[in-house]
Design an enzyme around this catalytic site. Structure first.
Site, PDB file in Angstrom:
ATOM      1  N   HIS A 131      35.203 109.451  90.219  1.00  0.00           N
ATOM      2  CA  HIS A 131      35.121 110.479  89.190  1.00  0.00           C
ATOM      3  C   HIS A 131      35.736 111.786  89.674  1.00  0.00           C
ATOM      4  O   HIS A 131      35.922 111.985  90.876  1.00  0.00           O
ATOM      5  CB  HIS A 131      33.661 110.693  88.773  1.00  0.00           C
ATOM      6  CG  HIS A 131      33.022 109.431  88.282  1.00  0.00           C
ATOM      7  ND1 HIS A 131      33.275 108.905  87.037  1.00  0.00           N
ATOM      8  CD2 HIS A 131      32.175 108.569  88.891  1.00  0.00           C
ATOM      9  CE1 HIS A 131      32.592 107.780  86.890  1.00  0.00           C
ATOM     10  NE2 HIS A 131      31.919 107.557  88.002  1.00  0.00           N
TER      11      HIS A 131
ATOM     12  N   GLY B 167      23.883  92.548 104.534  1.00  0.00           N
ATOM     13  CA  GLY B 167      23.077  93.015 103.416  1.00  0.00           C
ATOM     14  C   GLY B 167      23.133  94.522 103.235  1.00  0.00           C
ATOM     15  O   GLY B 167      23.315  95.274 104.188  1.00  0.00           O
TER      16      GLY B 167
ATOM     17  N   LYS C  82      36.583 103.570 104.261  1.00  0.00           N
ATOM     18  CA  LYS C  82      37.983 103.529 104.688  1.00  0.00           C
ATOM     19  C   LYS C  82      38.304 102.094 105.087  1.00  0.00           C
ATOM     20  O   LYS C  82      37.412 101.276 105.310  1.00  0.00           O
ATOM     21  CB  LYS C  82      38.236 104.490 105.838  1.00  0.00           C
ATOM     22  CG  LYS C  82      37.467 104.162 107.089  1.00  0.00           C
ATOM     23  CD  LYS C  82      37.697 105.181 108.181  1.00  0.00           C
ATOM     24  CE  LYS C  82      36.847 104.799 109.392  1.00  0.00           C
ATOM     25  NZ  LYS C  82      36.761 105.810 110.376  1.00  0.00           N
TER      26      LYS C  82
ATOM     27  N   ASN D 148      25.480  86.612  97.756  1.00  0.00           N
ATOM     28  CA  ASN D 148      24.030  86.523  97.792  1.00  0.00           C
ATOM     29  C   ASN D 148      23.410  87.393  96.695  1.00  0.00           C
ATOM     30  O   ASN D 148      24.112  88.082  95.952  1.00  0.00           O
ATOM     31  CB  ASN D 148      23.508  86.921  99.179  1.00  0.00           C
ATOM     32  CG  ASN D 148      22.234  86.198  99.540  1.00  0.00           C
ATOM     33  OD1 ASN D 148      21.380  85.956  98.698  1.00  0.00           O
ATOM     34  ND2 ASN D 148      22.098  85.864 100.814  1.00  0.00           N
TER      35      ASN D 148
END
Length: 193
Positions: A114, A141, A165, A84
């Site tokens: 990072h 959503g 997880k 979507n």
């Protein structure tokens, strides 16, 4: 000696700006996203551009504008899946979306991670951990999926969840952080057999 791209797919720390192929692939993906997002969703021109962005996408996939990726060619999308509006696939690592998946609006899948040390972060090195969405998964959503996560076959991820997880197969999972609410059962069916 391995290239930075080879290191990224091996799950090692790598420099995404230290490999001309990676830089060129990102620029190509940005240009393709821009072109695709300017076209009507079902236009023939757009239909020709999508396979250039996603070489490993089944022909029956539906993607609604806008779509955003870092590479596109690091993502596989299975048959009859639907993405979507405003999906962002940060596919520094491999993103695999199975068959018959429903991806809600504003879904973000982020494979890049990072370093924790702020001085090391200045170097730009990162690691890329794959994300796998197995067949028949429904993602609501505004869901965020973090590096290295697998969502099991048939599961449902509730809207606005942060999936950090693995989620097993055939469950409903919700929340921040996302956790299993319950298993899916025969009682969840609505159509007569």
């Amino acid at each position: 000696m391995r290239t930075e791209k080879e290191k990224s797919f091996a799950g090692e720390w790598y420099d995404p700006n230290g490999d001309p192929e990676l830089v060129a692939d990102r620029k190509k993906a940005m240009d393709l996203c821009h072109q695709i997002n300017l076209l009507p969703t079902y236009s023939p021109e757009r239909a020709e551009l999508l396979p250039q962005l996603f070489p490993e996408m089944a022909a029956s996939v539906v993607i609604i504008n806008p779509i955003w990726v870092d590479y596109g060619n690091h993502t596989t999308i299975g048959a009859n899946s639907f993405l979507n509006r405003n999906a962002f696939l940060m596919d520094e690592g491999k993103i695999t979306i199975g068959e018959h998946c429903l991806i809600g609006p504003n879904c973000g899948m982020y494979t890049a991670n990072h370093t924790f040390d702020p001085i090391e972060r200045r170097t730009g090195v990162e690691e890329a951990l794959p994300i796998t969405i197995e067949d028949d998964v429904w993602i609501g959503g505004d869901v965020t999926i973090t590096p290295g996560v697998t969502i099991g076959h048939g599961s449902i991820i509730g809207a606005k969840s942060l999936v950090n997880k693995d989620i097993p197969a055939n469950v409903i999972a919700v929340g921040n952080p996302c956790h299993v609410l319950r298993a899916l059962t025969a009682a969840d069916k609505v159509l007569p057999e």
